[in-house]
Write a protein that holds these residues in place. Sequence first.
Motif, mmCIF file in Angstrom:
data_model
loop_
_atom_site.group_PDB
_atom_site.id
_atom_site.type_symbol
_atom_site.label_atom_id
_atom_site.label_comp_id
_atom_site.label_asym_id
_atom_site.label_seq_id
_atom_site.Cartn_x
_atom_site.Cartn_y
_atom_site.Cartn_z
ATOM 1 N N ASN A 76 24.732 62.184 117.604
ATOM 2 C CA ASN A 76 24.884 60.857 117.015
ATOM 3 C C ASN A 76 24.697 59.747 118.044
ATOM 4 O O ASN A 76 24.151 58.690 117.734
ATOM 5 C CB ASN A 76 26.270 60.740 116.365
ATOM 6 C CG ASN A 76 26.391 61.585 115.119
ATOM 7 O OD1 ASN A 76 25.474 61.662 114.322
ATOM 8 N ND2 ASN A 76 27.519 62.249 114.948
ATOM 9 N N HIS A 346 37.209 58.353 111.182
ATOM 10 C CA HIS A 346 36.385 59.533 110.934
ATOM 11 C C HIS A 346 36.918 60.782 111.630
ATOM 12 O O HIS A 346 36.460 61.891 111.343
ATOM 13 C CB HIS A 346 34.941 59.273 111.377
ATOM 14 C CG HIS A 346 33.947 60.158 110.698
ATOM 15 N ND1 HIS A 346 33.476 61.314 111.264
ATOM 16 C CD2 HIS A 346 33.351 60.078 109.474
ATOM 17 C CE1 HIS A 346 32.632 61.898 110.455
ATOM 18 N NE2 HIS A 346 32.526 61.182 109.364
ATOM 19 N N GLU A 477 34.460 59.509 102.398
ATOM 20 C CA GLU A 477 33.112 59.307 102.926
ATOM 21 C C GLU A 477 32.275 58.450 101.979
ATOM 22 O O GLU A 477 31.500 57.595 102.415
ATOM 23 C CB GLU A 477 32.436 60.666 103.128
ATOM 24 C CG GLU A 477 32.931 61.431 104.346
ATOM 25 C CD GLU A 477 32.331 60.895 105.624
ATOM 26 O OE1 GLU A 477 32.868 59.883 106.137
ATOM 27 O OE2 GLU A 477 31.343 61.469 106.088
ATOM 28 N N ALA A 481 31.781 55.666 104.564
ATOM 29 C CA ALA A 481 30.520 55.944 105.255
ATOM 30 C C ALA A 481 29.369 55.130 104.664
ATOM 31 O O ALA A 481 28.619 54.465 105.392
ATOM 32 C CB ALA A 481 30.203 57.437 105.195
ATOM 33 N N LEU A 508 30.126 57.875 114.570
ATOM 34 C CA LEU A 508 30.379 59.298 114.373
ATOM 35 C C LEU A 508 30.487 60.025 115.708
ATOM 36 O O LEU A 508 31.317 60.919 115.880
ATOM 37 C CB LEU A 508 29.263 59.928 113.535
ATOM 38 C CG LEU A 508 29.078 59.412 112.101
ATOM 39 C CD1 LEU A 508 28.019 60.241 111.391
ATOM 40 C CD2 LEU A 508 30.375 59.442 111.335
ATOM 41 N N SER A 511 33.832 59.352 117.130
ATOM 42 C CA SER A 511 34.884 60.109 116.454
ATOM 43 C C SER A 511 34.864 61.574 116.873
ATOM 44 O O SER A 511 35.918 62.207 117.004
ATOM 45 C CB SER A 511 34.725 60.000 114.932
ATOM 46 O OG SER A 511 33.532 60.603 114.501
ATOM 47 N N ASN A 512 33.669 62.128 117.101
ATOM 48 C CA ASN A 512 33.589 63.519 117.573
ATOM 49 C C ASN A 512 34.147 63.666 118.975
ATOM 50 O O ASN A 512 34.881 64.613 119.265
ATOM 51 C CB ASN A 512 32.134 63.998 117.522
ATOM 52 C CG ASN A 512 31.710 64.458 116.142
ATOM 53 O OD1 ASN A 512 32.024 65.562 115.722
ATOM 54 N ND2 ASN A 512 31.020 63.603 115.422
#
Length: 589
Positions: A76, A346, A477, A481, A508, A511-512
């Motif tokens: 991302n 997220h 989402e 989203a 994203l 958030s990961n």
Amino acid sequence: MGEVMDKNEKSDTSEEDCKINYRGWKIMPLVIGNETFEKLGAVGTTSNLLVYLTTVFNMKRITAANTITIYNGTTNLATMAGAFLSDTYFGRFNTLCFGTIASVMGLLLIDLTAAIKKLHPTHCGAITGKSDLCKGPTSEQMAFLLAGFGLVVVGAGSIRPCNLAFGADQFNPKTESGKKGINSFFNWYFFTFTFAKMVSLTFIVYVQSNISWALGLSIPPILMLISTLFFLVGYKYYVKVKASGSPITSLAQVIVVAFKKRRLELPDLPWKSLYTYIPPKSINSNLPYTDQFRFLNKAAILTPEDQVNPDGSPSHPWRLCSLQQVEEVKCLMRVLPIWVTSMVYHVAIVQQQTYVVFQALQSNRHIGNFKFEIPAASYTVFTMLSMTLWIPLYDRIIVPYFQRVRRKEGGVTLLERIGIGIFLSILTSLVSGVVENRRRTIALTKPAIGFNTRRGAISSMSASLLIPQLLLAGLAEAFAAIGQVEFYYKQFPENMRSIAGSLFFCGLAGSNYLSSFLITIVHRTTEGSAKGNWLAEDLNKGRLDYFYYMVAGLGTITLGYFLVCAKWYKYKGSGGIAIEVDMTQKPVV
């Protein structure tokens, strides 16, 4: 690109727009067909990687979970580089072509790691006969796998920031039908995305887990190749927006010049006194003057030292910027606080893509008394099902209803839509914690239906109890989203729409990375505690429910912060004073 405009389009267009044939929904079968097959290919591989890494590459759960979150985050994050190259040099069409080729090659390499025995470790217990003795991958095997990941990252970094903007480019943004088409396109884009993911999480995941990893991983590159063919068929009919040079340069100029002129006094009526040049070929809409971030206005103060060309443009752009440039920077700065919330919210959704798979692995996945067992990764299809059912309902029934009642273009404002999504993500984490507590309790107090040496006892609780949290995640989402993507697209300057698309994916990525950070910190902090490790390899010995509650707490704080930002926010082009362009301006003394 054609010479005649659609007869149904209204006449509120410029002469340049009339030369462009905006085919709108007529060209969408090719655009959405390309998107569908691309997502089938990409998701068909990535959705089951967690199981692939733990069963074929013999990784531990913590290592696999962190590998996936870091891989997703990097994928991302790469969208920012792809967006910059698209908007600055190559244009969206060329960037998309390059990305699809890289993705096909990357997915093919990942398939080879399963098809060729020397490219993955020996299956646990295949030599020793003891399933608890597992040999991990060699450096060469990991290098080959990571090379495949790398090419997929390059492909996704090129495709993701451009495909949404490229689809929206096919509609005329200056007509009512074009505006409605853009609004619906964002919803239907996510509809096709979720449909593709549903197919991936059922059919493709089943083939990978129950028939053959080599066969299952060969399907995605084939689908990606079909996606490429779909895309190229419409070459002559697309509206192709050319790259207009680096938009980042203009942003940097405003910041640098504002700093240089920080000691100057601002005039009383800045919308009349400041430098107001607008390039004649600019694709950006003219923005009104706003009072927020007034310190940036100093970049547009015209001093005796500044020189202006006969056409009104500045002789030295790094010494003088226009008020239009300043307002474009303000647009970005207003968006950033909203963007920060997306990273935290997220995190809750990320857990429904990782730890929910581990929950399913230690739950009863049989359907009634049948021997058929649902693959653990397939349960996340309910998130997609929730989105797939909700989006048409929202687009065709709810939006028109609220448009009539509230007399607003989208029925619900974009920030309201995002806020509802954040609230639903909090509920998702709370429900996840309650269900995990029940699963663990049943596993510890009632006879197990099975046992795995690495994972522990399999709870007799039906994995179907995981469905409510996944449905809630899909609704979250559908609101947050899709709302974010449309929000960034509409609030950014027109020459930065690929970068606007990448901002969603960068959120994203954040958030990961944040999820990986939280998992690592919680694992290390609780590993030696008296109550035991929250994220133990055997979930029955851990307290995953506590982790879910912690994520819900972070989400609650995020929602409060978001509400403050939303109240402060001013939408692009509203709440300001119109700027009059004066080609005979004199410097401020």
